[in-house]
Design a protein around this motif. Structure first.
Motif, PDB file in Angstrom:
ATOM      1  N   ILE A 105      37.807  44.266  40.589  1.00 32.99           N
ATOM      2  CA  ILE A 105      38.577  43.759  39.457  1.00 32.99           C
ATOM      3  C   ILE A 105      38.372  42.260  39.281  1.00 32.99           C
ATOM      4  CG2 ILE A 105      40.933  43.260  38.684  1.00 32.99           C
ATOM      5  CD1 ILE A 105      41.723  46.032  39.672  1.00 32.99           C
ATOM      6  N   LEU A 108      35.830  52.339  38.187  1.00 30.12           N
ATOM      7  CA  LEU A 108      35.451  51.030  38.697  1.00 30.12           C
ATOM      8  C   LEU A 108      34.159  51.113  39.516  1.00 30.12           C
ATOM      9  CD1 LEU A 108      38.974  49.733  39.782  1.00 30.12           C
ATOM     10  CD2 LEU A 108      37.647  49.002  37.794  1.00 30.12           C
ATOM     11  N   ARG A 127      40.161  43.681  34.923  1.00 33.27           N
ATOM     12  CA  ARG A 127      38.763  43.408  35.261  1.00 33.27           C
ATOM     13  C   ARG A 127      38.046  42.718  34.101  1.00 33.27           C
ATOM     14  NH1 ARG A 127      33.753  47.488  35.680  1.00 33.27           N
ATOM     15  NH2 ARG A 127      32.311  46.100  36.768  1.00 33.27           N
TER      16      ARG A 127
END
Length: 222
Positions: free
Chosen positions: A21, A59, A162
């Motif tokens: 992030i 992610l 992020r």
């Protein structure tokens, strides 16, 4: 801080999530399993469990026979993330106004007290200010009483933050948002979904690129 009984995979997940992030692990980067096992002090199985969780949150990308990579993100995807998150945040705050328990309200008051303590010390650390904001949204999601909505919002919050670190988009400090925090929590305590929605919209604003309570105050540093 690690607590007794914390699983290695949970520890690895939290630390890797933070690194992705905040841009410490760059988009497209290969996750070197051996290096991360040493850095995090975990075994291969806990590490892979953590990576699988991060993959579910978009992610990390799992590439067969190649390994784990930090996902990339385009401007169009950023817009779609913020667009989807707006609808879910509004739904969550309306449900919270209808369903919040005394325990939920107590937790909300405790977070406000913590935020005010940090403000009194003039805490300008972006990580601390974003942590207060994430927990603010997390308490609302929890008070919605819908665990599926809460889990999805956790995922979308991480994706949203992020984009800030990657784009160097400025943020407001908690001291600049405290009035909105109070307004949202007051509306939840009053059981007023319409007022809760209006207060949340003021916090989020309407520009998709400033949707987590952002304004040109202080840049996020990776």
């Amino acid at each position: 801080m690690k607590h007794a009984g914390t699983r290695q995979s949970d520890t690895a997940y939290e630390r890797l999530r933070e690194m992705v992030i905040r841009g410490a692990l760059k988009p497209g980067a290969l996750i070197e399993e051996g290096a991360e096992m040493e850095r995090l002090g975990v075994g291969r199985t806990p590490l892979r469990e953590a990576l699988q969780r991060l993959a579910q949150e978009d992610l990390i990308e799992v590439v067969p026979r190649r390994g784990y990579f930090v996902t990339t993100i385009s401007a169009a995807e950023m817009f779609q993330i913020f667009e989807a998150r707006l609808s879910m945040e509004i739904q969550a705050v309306r449900l919270a106004a209808e369903r919040a328990t005394p325990e939920d309200l107590a937790a909300q008051c405790a977070l406000l007290d913590e935020a005010r303590t940090g403000m009194a010390a003039d805490n300008r650390d972006p990580a601390w200010n974003l942590d207060i904001d994430e927990r603010f949204h997390g308490l609302i999601a929890a008070a919605s009483g819908n665990r599926y909505l809460a889990a999805t919002l956790t995922r979308f919050y991480g994706l949203s933050v992020r984009t800030l670190y990657l784009s160097k988009i400025p943020i407001t400090l908690a001291k600049d948002e405290i009035a909105n925090f109070v307004a949202v929590f007051d509306a939840i305590a009053a059981g007023d979904p319409d007022q809760a929605e209006r207060a949340m919209r003021r916090h989020l604003e309407f520009d998709p690129m400033t949707m987590i309570g952002l304004a040109p105050k202080q840049s996020v540093e990776a």
